[in-house]
Enzyme design. Sequence first.
Site, mmCIF file in Angstrom:
data_model
loop_
_atom_site.group_PDB
_atom_site.id
_atom_site.type_symbol
_atom_site.label_atom_id
_atom_site.label_comp_id
_atom_site.label_asym_id
_atom_site.label_seq_id
_atom_site.Cartn_x
_atom_site.Cartn_y
_atom_site.Cartn_z
ATOM 1 N N GLY A 204 26.846 11.483 62.248
ATOM 2 C CA GLY A 204 26.617 12.779 61.708
ATOM 3 C C GLY A 204 25.438 12.729 60.520
ATOM 4 O O GLY A 204 24.666 11.788 60.411
ATOM 5 N N PHE A 205 25.668 13.858 59.646
ATOM 6 C CA PHE A 205 24.922 14.002 58.576
ATOM 7 C C PHE A 205 24.863 12.927 57.501
ATOM 8 O O PHE A 205 24.195 12.574 56.757
ATOM 9 C CB PHE A 205 25.315 15.261 57.898
ATOM 10 C CG PHE A 205 24.771 16.431 58.790
ATOM 11 C CD1 PHE A 205 23.240 16.643 58.617
ATOM 12 C CD2 PHE A 205 25.546 17.324 59.099
ATOM 13 C CE1 PHE A 205 22.919 17.924 59.516
ATOM 14 C CE2 PHE A 205 25.100 18.606 59.801
ATOM 15 C CZ PHE A 205 23.904 18.803 60.011
ATOM 16 N N TYR B 51 34.283 30.855 61.728
ATOM 17 C CA TYR B 51 33.792 30.035 60.938
ATOM 18 C C TYR B 51 34.015 30.411 59.408
ATOM 19 O O TYR B 51 34.710 30.188 58.851
ATOM 20 C CB TYR B 51 32.364 29.454 61.367
ATOM 21 C CG TYR B 51 32.150 28.115 60.650
ATOM 22 C CD1 TYR B 51 32.474 26.942 61.268
ATOM 23 C CD2 TYR B 51 31.745 28.138 59.369
ATOM 24 C CE1 TYR B 51 32.265 25.643 60.559
ATOM 25 C CE2 TYR B 51 31.719 26.885 58.519
ATOM 26 C CZ TYR B 51 31.858 25.733 59.105
ATOM 27 O OH TYR B 51 31.624 24.508 58.589
ATOM 28 N N LEU C 106 32.436 13.922 54.194
ATOM 29 C CA LEU C 106 33.371 13.900 55.256
ATOM 30 C C LEU C 106 33.768 14.839 55.928
ATOM 31 O O LEU C 106 33.683 16.040 55.694
ATOM 32 C CB LEU C 106 34.729 13.603 54.304
ATOM 33 C CG LEU C 106 34.930 12.358 53.458
ATOM 34 C CD1 LEU C 106 36.292 12.380 52.623
ATOM 35 C CD2 LEU C 106 34.725 11.102 54.196
ATOM 36 N N GLU D 9 36.848 4.211 60.854
ATOM 37 C CA GLU D 9 36.282 3.837 61.875
ATOM 38 C C GLU D 9 37.321 2.819 62.309
ATOM 39 O O GLU D 9 37.680 1.927 61.790
ATOM 40 C CB GLU D 9 34.940 3.731 62.081
ATOM 41 C CG GLU D 9 33.919 4.787 61.343
ATOM 42 C CD GLU D 9 33.889 5.828 62.486
ATOM 43 O OE1 GLU D 9 34.389 5.810 63.497
ATOM 44 O OE2 GLU D 9 33.179 6.693 61.792
ATOM 45 N N VAL E 78 25.247 19.261 66.993
ATOM 46 C CA VAL E 78 26.342 18.475 67.714
ATOM 47 C C VAL E 78 26.921 17.335 67.060
ATOM 48 O O VAL E 78 25.926 16.526 67.076
ATOM 49 C CB VAL E 78 25.695 18.065 69.141
ATOM 50 C CG1 VAL E 78 26.921 17.689 69.980
ATOM 51 C CG2 VAL E 78 25.280 19.389 69.936
ATOM 52 N N LYS F 82 34.993 25.664 52.809
ATOM 53 C CA LYS F 82 33.497 25.890 52.383
ATOM 54 C C LYS F 82 33.457 26.486 51.045
ATOM 55 O O LYS F 82 32.534 26.129 50.350
ATOM 56 C CB LYS F 82 32.711 26.206 53.598
ATOM 57 C CG LYS F 82 32.664 25.341 54.708
ATOM 58 C CD LYS F 82 32.373 23.614 54.179
ATOM 59 C CE LYS F 82 32.021 22.796 55.372
ATOM 60 N NZ LYS F 82 32.111 21.438 54.960
ATOM 61 N N GLY G 295 31.604 8.897 53.994
ATOM 62 C CA GLY G 295 31.520 9.666 55.437
ATOM 63 C C GLY G 295 30.026 9.137 55.978
ATOM 64 O O GLY G 295 29.360 9.928 56.584
ATOM 65 N N ALA H 206 39.009 7.429 52.868
ATOM 66 C CA ALA H 206 38.504 7.926 51.482
ATOM 67 C C ALA H 206 39.181 8.884 50.693
ATOM 68 O O ALA H 206 38.999 8.948 49.354
ATOM 69 C CB ALA H 206 37.135 8.724 51.941
#
Length: 396
Positions: free
Chosen positions: A51-52, A234, A138, A74, A273, A243, A47, A111
């Site tokens: 982002g992260f 969430y 991911l 991608e 974001v 999670k 991933g 993945a």
Amino acid sequence: MIIEPRMRGFICLTAHPTGCAQNVKNQINYVKAQGKIDGAKRVLVIGASTGFGLASRITSAFGCGASTIGVFFEKPGTEGKTASPGWYNSAAFEQEAHAAGLYAKSINGDAFSEDIKAQTIATIKADLGQVDLVIYSLASPVRMHPTTGVLHRSALKPIGGTFTNKTVDFHTGNVTQVSIEPATQEDIDNTVVVMGGEDWSMWMDAMQKAGVLAEGAMTLAYSYIGPEVTKAVYRNGTIGRAKDHLEATAATITEQLQALGGKAYVSVNKALVTQASSAIPVIPLYISLLYKIMKREGIHEGCIEQMDRLYRARLYAGTPISLDAENRIRIDDWEMRDDVQAEVARLWEEATTESLVELGDLAGYKNDFLNLFGFGFEGVDYLADVNEVVSIPSIS
Ligand code: NAI
Ligand code: NA
């Protein structure tokens, strides 16, 4: 061609190659300015393109000086059609890494599949021998299960009852009430299959069996907790169940890695974001209030500041990694500060379409959203004719 942002709902259909490259350069410069990190030297990031995950790859390479392999899903550009932002980010990352004398290869594909795991393991074997750190970052709405062939779709729903709260359309600034119907058991199960820890554990299992994990190897996945106002949708909702599963999987993987002294951790990160978080109702309103407060307090961070601090102050601080009561690394500590959360709760009550202009940081939200696609960066000539077809050095 000249590329402009084309918005549709929560996504932008275009991406800007020069702007994405600028985003990557800015992140690299941030990490370099903080100095060297005595950390992992061979890193796999699953991933790795946005982002992260992208920020983790950049911190590994330009902070620790690590060789990196990045896995992502991608789309390349074609004549007249731009690539997805993660494609351009990865092309820019590899160019910068190679220019700095750092090994960097990328693998583009699903993945969750056995094939991509095998390709990745073969690349590690051939080029690096083993890895010391595996980042699992991911974020996907779907997962084709590799053994059953079933396509699972995740849901973003509350559990047990309808959830009604405020949300904002960050394009227009309109604050409205949104109601989300509760999840079925099937929704819950599917979300856990897609975003829970099973695939993480499959990766680690396959890598351990192939002998590509170094002694003392560490692996990390990312989680989120967040405030009271988003709890029903969430953390107590379908994604929260996933999670919970991801966090529980860290303990299972650590046990599995005992023979080589390996460790698995979950890091709880700050709300930011990204393409993934923009699609969750209620979260954009929360983020716009949070940004306003954290910027005022001088404690705002983006993905790169978060990952840089994760490496420097947690993973490689030279002291035992500090964990919460549930064995999680907390890098959401500033977001979750009592004073910050009390202020969010107060502003939440007051937020309307009219008042949000002052109370929230919608401009910051919109800017960050545009940045995800390579738009809105200083120093980029958006009127210039650019080539939308860009290759990732290690792929083509
Ligand atoms: P993102 O959407 O920016 O990145 C997702 C990455 O996964 C991309 O590199 C994408 O190419 C890759 N990917 C998606 N499906 C794939 C597939 N089938 N095969 C290979 N690669 C695939 O997401 P973001 O926000 O960086 O999320 C990463 C993790 O961080 C997630 O676990 C998320 O829950 C967590 N997190 C996010 C927060 C946020 O506010 N954005 C806060 C705290 C945790
Ligand atoms: Na990521």
